[in-house]
Write a protein that holds these residues in place. Structure first.
Motif, PDB file in Angstrom:
ATOM      1  N   THR A   1       4.743  10.746  -0.023  1.00 55.04           N
ATOM      2  CA  THR A   1       4.032  11.532   0.722  1.00 55.04           C
ATOM      3  C   THR A   1       3.142  12.609   0.019  1.00 55.04           C
ATOM      4  O   THR A   1       2.161  13.157   0.186  1.00 55.04           O
ATOM      5  CB  THR A   1       4.823  12.120   1.819  1.00 55.04           C
ATOM      6  N   GLU A   2       3.834  12.939  -1.262  1.00 54.05           N
ATOM      7  CA  GLU A   2       3.034  13.908  -2.255  1.00 54.05           C
ATOM      8  C   GLU A   2       2.103  13.323  -3.252  1.00 54.05           C
ATOM      9  O   GLU A   2       1.701  14.078  -4.327  1.00 54.05           O
ATOM     10  CB  GLU A   2       4.225  15.040  -2.636  1.00 54.05           C
ATOM     11  N   ALA A   3       2.151  12.127  -3.486  1.00 55.07           N
ATOM     12  CA  ALA A   3       1.240  11.531  -4.358  1.00 55.07           C
ATOM     13  C   ALA A   3      -0.280  11.641  -4.081  1.00 55.07           C
ATOM     14  O   ALA A   3      -0.509  11.671  -2.937  1.00 55.07           O
ATOM     15  CB  ALA A   3       1.387   9.896  -4.366  1.00 55.07           C
TER      16      ALA A   3
ATOM     17  N   GLU B   1      -6.142  14.083  -2.897  1.00 56.54           N
ATOM     18  CA  GLU B   1      -5.745  13.789  -1.430  1.00 56.54           C
ATOM     19  C   GLU B   1      -4.493  13.112  -1.630  1.00 56.54           C
ATOM     20  O   GLU B   1      -3.971  12.278  -2.379  1.00 56.54           O
ATOM     21  CB  GLU B   1      -6.694  12.780  -0.838  1.00 56.54           C
ATOM     22  N   PHE B   2      -3.376  13.493  -0.807  1.00 53.05           N
ATOM     23  CA  PHE B   2      -2.188  13.121  -0.502  1.00 53.05           C
ATOM     24  C   PHE B   2      -2.394  11.523   0.036  1.00 53.05           C
ATOM     25  O   PHE B   2      -3.308  11.275   0.755  1.00 53.05           O
ATOM     26  CB  PHE B   2      -1.458  14.118   0.244  1.00 53.05           C
ATOM     27  N   PHE B   3      -1.182  10.849  -0.308  1.00 55.79           N
ATOM     28  CA  PHE B   3      -1.091   9.287   0.120  1.00 55.79           C
ATOM     29  C   PHE B   3      -0.782   9.441   1.526  1.00 55.79           C
ATOM     30  O   PHE B   3       0.332   9.934   2.232  1.00 55.79           O
ATOM     31  CB  PHE B   3      -0.196   8.699  -0.539  1.00 55.79           C
ATOM     32  N   PRO B   4      -1.657   8.938   2.519  1.00 57.21           N
ATOM     33  CA  PRO B   4      -1.313   8.685   3.928  1.00 57.21           C
ATOM     34  C   PRO B   4      -0.225   7.642   4.178  1.00 57.21           C
ATOM     35  O   PRO B   4      -0.965   6.831   4.725  1.00 57.21           O
ATOM     36  CB  PRO B   4      -2.732   8.768   4.628  1.00 57.21           C
TER      37      PRO B   4
ATOM     38  N   ASP C   1       1.792  -1.310  -3.023  1.00 53.55           N
ATOM     39  CA  ASP C   1       0.437  -1.752  -3.467  1.00 53.55           C
ATOM     40  C   ASP C   1      -0.439  -0.790  -2.879  1.00 53.55           C
ATOM     41  O   ASP C   1      -1.534  -0.413  -3.855  1.00 53.55           O
ATOM     42  CB  ASP C   1       0.192  -3.340  -2.727  1.00 53.55           C
ATOM     43  N   ASP C   2      -0.369  -0.329  -1.787  1.00 55.52           N
ATOM     44  CA  ASP C   2      -1.472   0.864  -1.200  1.00 55.52           C
ATOM     45  C   ASP C   2      -1.301   2.003  -2.065  1.00 55.52           C
ATOM     46  O   ASP C   2      -2.077   2.674  -2.355  1.00 55.52           O
ATOM     47  CB  ASP C   2      -1.200   1.200   0.193  1.00 55.52           C
ATOM     48  N   LEU C   3      -0.037   2.389  -2.366  1.00 55.03           N
ATOM     49  CA  LEU C   3       0.245   3.543  -3.182  1.00 55.03           C
ATOM     50  C   LEU C   3      -0.422   3.557  -4.538  1.00 55.03           C
ATOM     51  O   LEU C   3      -1.065   4.332  -5.285  1.00 55.03           O
ATOM     52  CB  LEU C   3       1.783   3.876  -3.344  1.00 55.03           C
TER      53      LEU C   3
END
Length: 346
Positions: A277-279, A285-288, A307-309
């Protein structure tokens, strides 16, 4: 490559005979000192050798031919050193993999009425272990899961993570409720001999799923709340209210709020650490995570989130990240309430 360009330009400008030519031999060594990987080291060496060889053939320069031989000699010597370094790195990675298997042992894909899937991502490129932990145990009180994040980094963090997992694996079978289990983990962490020096603490999320799989009790010790993934596609964050302080600081708390989540067949819970969550991406922009999550096959969902991260952050993962996905079997037809129940417990 920039060093090679500078040396070549100086050599051509001075028309040889200046002694600059001998510098070609140090080009691959400079690339290695600058942290070049094996591929870049070889490319740099081949480029330097090619320049020297062309100067020797086209302009008949014996000093260039000697420099080509020097480049080849340096590549051989440095190549042997690279092989030694790679061998040591491979040995280190092998040890890290053994440590990881001892700490984060693989969880079964099925545990009672649940299907499970996990992933662990280390922020350091060559690391296999870190401060994020997870585990599960089938106990007389239900299926218990832990996900946690130990403060800090380095070997001390790995040691504390091992202490936390050891405490969970022992206490999960003994303590009747999650509050008592959390206190046992707190005591186990507080016995760390470095706690007075480092101020050791860890966030943790404890989950107890009933034997039938229809109710999940959740207790947060300063950890991000799980996501409830409904079989119809709905995603909602479980409201923790006022979580307990992190483990290592529980003596600061007097009561906690008991959270129970009803699980229908096909529903799931997604547990995670703040490495997800803090990537941030290149724009900050944070990872949603919630936007990318949806109920489905645990293995497919977890891999898609990883993969999305990776697509979101590229090579900028700044913290370890862990996921634990649990999903109630769809074949189980037990009817349960699907609301979230809260009750204060002293």
């Amino acid at each position: 490559m920039s060093a090679l360009a500078i040396i070549t330009a100086a050599d051509l400008a001075l028309r040889g005979g200046s002694g600059v030519c001998v510098m070609y031999a140090v080009v691959p060594a400079l690339a290695l000192l600058q942290g070049a990987d094996q591929r870049r080291f070889h490319l740099t060496g081949v480029a330097a050798f090619s320049v020297c060889f062309l100067l020797a053939v086209i302009r008949g320069r014996e000093d260039a031919l000697a420099s080509a031989a020097g480049v080849a000699a340096v590549m051989v010597v440095c190549g042997i050193g690279c092989l030694g370094r790679l061998r040591r790195l491979a040995d280190t990675q092998a040890v890290a993999e053994v440590v990881q298997r001892a700490l984060l042992r693989p969880l079964p894909s099925r545990l009672g009425p649940l299907r499970l899937e996990t992933r662990y991502l280390a922020s350091a490129p060559q690391a296999q272990v870190g401060g994020d932990v997870y585990d599960a145990a089938w106990t007389p009180y239900g299926i218990r899961l832990l996900i946690g994040d130990v403060m800090g980094n380095g070997l001390g963090t790995v040691e504390t993570a091992g202490r936390l997992l050891g405490a969970f694996r022992e206490a999960a079978y003994d303590e009747e409720d999650l509050a008592s289990l959390a206190w046992r983990l707190h005591v186990g962490l507080s016995r760390d001999p470095g706690v007075g020096e480092r101020g050791v603490f860890a966030t943790a999320l404890l989950v107890n799923v009933s034997p039938a799989g229809d109710v999940a009790e959740v207790l947060s010790c300063g950890h991000p709340p799980p996501l409830l993934l409904r079989s119809d596609g709905g995603v909602e964050e479980v409201e923790i209210g006022s979580p307990l302080p992190p483990l290592g600081m529980l003596e600061l708390s007097q009561e906690h709020v008991r959270i129970e989540v009803g699980l229908r067949p096909g529903d799931g819970l997604l547990l995670y650490t703040d490495g997800f969550t803090e990537a941030r991406d290149a724009d900050g922009e944070f990872f949603p995570l919630a936007r990318h999550a949806a109920c489905g096959e645990p293995e497919d969902l977890v891999q898609r989130l990883v993969d999305d991260l990776a697509a979101h952050v590229g090579d900028r993962l700044g913290d370890d990240a862990a996921l634990v996905m649990l999903r109630r079997h769809e074949a189980d037809g037990i009817k349960v309430d699907d609301h979230v129940r809260h009750s204060a417990t002293p």
